[in-house]
Scaffold this motif. Structure first.
Motif, mmCIF file in Angstrom:
data_model
loop_
_atom_site.group_PDB
_atom_site.id
_atom_site.type_symbol
_atom_site.label_atom_id
_atom_site.label_comp_id
_atom_site.label_asym_id
_atom_site.label_seq_id
_atom_site.Cartn_x
_atom_site.Cartn_y
_atom_site.Cartn_z
ATOM 1 N N ASP A 57 27.149 102.424 68.370
ATOM 2 C CA ASP A 57 28.307 101.375 67.879
ATOM 3 C C ASP A 57 27.726 100.709 66.738
ATOM 4 O OD1 ASP A 57 31.109 100.345 67.800
ATOM 5 O OD2 ASP A 57 30.095 98.823 68.891
ATOM 6 N N THR A 58 26.560 99.980 67.274
ATOM 7 C CA THR A 58 25.754 99.048 66.169
ATOM 8 C C THR A 58 25.651 99.811 64.748
ATOM 9 O OG1 THR A 58 25.076 97.963 68.075
ATOM 10 C CG2 THR A 58 23.950 97.538 65.803
ATOM 11 N N GLN A 59 25.039 100.997 64.819
ATOM 12 C CA GLN A 59 24.721 101.752 63.683
ATOM 13 C C GLN A 59 26.085 102.016 63.189
ATOM 14 O OE1 GLN A 59 22.539 104.880 65.408
ATOM 15 N NE2 GLN A 59 20.487 104.147 64.609
ATOM 16 N N ARG A 62 27.444 98.778 61.050
ATOM 17 C CA ARG A 62 26.606 98.787 59.580
ATOM 18 C C ARG A 62 27.271 99.832 58.799
ATOM 19 N NH1 ARG A 62 21.647 98.034 62.630
ATOM 20 N NH2 ARG A 62 21.281 99.985 62.911
ATOM 21 N N ILE A 63 27.426 101.068 59.035
ATOM 22 C CA ILE A 63 27.879 101.910 58.170
ATOM 23 C C ILE A 63 29.201 101.631 57.670
ATOM 24 C CG2 ILE A 63 28.905 104.204 58.064
ATOM 25 C CD1 ILE A 63 26.457 105.152 60.076
ATOM 26 N N PHE A 68 32.684 99.542 52.745
ATOM 27 C CA PHE A 68 33.021 98.433 52.074
ATOM 28 C C PHE A 68 32.160 98.188 50.608
ATOM 29 C CE2 PHE A 68 36.663 97.727 54.750
ATOM 30 C CZ PHE A 68 37.432 97.020 53.780
ATOM 31 N N ASP A 69 30.944 98.094 50.853
ATOM 32 C CA ASP A 69 29.742 97.901 49.580
ATOM 33 C C ASP A 69 30.222 98.991 48.837
ATOM 34 O OD1 ASP A 69 28.958 95.769 51.164
ATOM 35 O OD2 ASP A 69 26.939 96.672 51.331
ATOM 36 N N LEU A 100 19.728 104.601 56.336
ATOM 37 C CA LEU A 100 20.339 105.953 56.783
ATOM 38 C C LEU A 100 19.127 107.215 57.138
ATOM 39 C CD1 LEU A 100 23.679 106.611 54.934
ATOM 40 C CD2 LEU A 100 23.240 105.881 57.252
ATOM 41 N N GLU A 101 18.367 107.224 56.241
ATOM 42 C CA GLU A 101 17.576 108.179 56.447
ATOM 43 C C GLU A 101 16.538 108.154 57.288
ATOM 44 O OE1 GLU A 101 15.327 108.421 52.481
ATOM 45 O OE2 GLU A 101 16.838 109.661 51.731
ATOM 46 N N ALA A 102 16.073 106.821 57.611
ATOM 47 C CA ALA A 102 15.298 106.498 58.969
ATOM 48 C C ALA A 102 16.110 106.669 60.219
ATOM 49 C CB ALA A 102 14.899 105.062 58.951
#
Length: 190
Positions: A57-59, A62-63, A68-69, A100-102
């Motif tokens: 949920d945290t990730q 952020r997404i 929005f960015d 995202l890759e990490a």
């Protein structure tokens, strides 16, 4: 800071909308279609978050912010004029792509390699994440198409490309680390 005191303005009644630089364009323009579809991805992420808990949920939160960015980035054409702008336009960065890759690499480390394609489904969260993945792919295709016509931040395209991969790997995590994946059986119903 954004202040929205009135939601409808009637300025779009003739089929046009304003971009981030104030220019008016048709609501069906490729740029509006690209950032509108990015907003659609964000709405599907909101649905997925109804099923998500903890770090997932945290990730996803952020997404949603990153999406929005991307919308803010895509609604502001003429990247070459960024230095002249009264306020610096918000642009997606390579650091957001690297994050995202990490996250993909960390999730994927817990999974067994696939030996078949995965069908959308399994858990409710996985099904929602597959929906996110397919809408993200559409947003990416539309943004790539826009980039053939107008300037687009390459980091925004990269982010959308990685994002669909993120949703795919996350769907496997949501399916008991891939153990509950629904696998495609070629020709099963012949």
């Amino acid at each position: 800071m954004v202040v929205l005191s009135k939601i409808y303005t009637k300025t779009g009644d003739a089929g046009e909308t304003a971009l981030g630089n104030g220019a008016r364009v048709a609501k069906h323009s490729m740029r509006v279609t690209a950032y509108g579809t990015t907003d659609e991805v964000n709405a599907t992420v909101g649905l997925a978050r109804l099923q998500a808990t903890g770090e997932m949920d945290t990730q996803l939160s952020r997404i949603q912010n990153d999406l929005f960015d991307i919308g803010a980035d895509l609604c502001r054409p003429d990247m070459e004029k960024d230095a002249e702008a009264e306020y610096p336009p918000l642009r997606v960065t390579e650091d957001q792509v690297l994050r995202l890759e990490a996250e993909i690499d960390a999730m994927n480390a817990a999974l067994e390699p696939l030996r078949s394609f995965v069908l959308p489904g399994g858990s409710a969260l996985a099904a929602h994440l597959h929906l996110c993945r397919t809408v993200a792919r559409r947003a990416e295709r539309l943004t790539v198409e826009l980039a053939t016509m107008e300037s687009v931040n390459p980091a925004a395209v990269k982010y959308l490309n990685r994002l669909s991969d993120w949703f795919f790997v996350a769907s496997r995590i949501a399916n008991d680390d891939g153990r509950a994946d629904v696998l495609w059986v070629p020709g099963a119903n012949r």
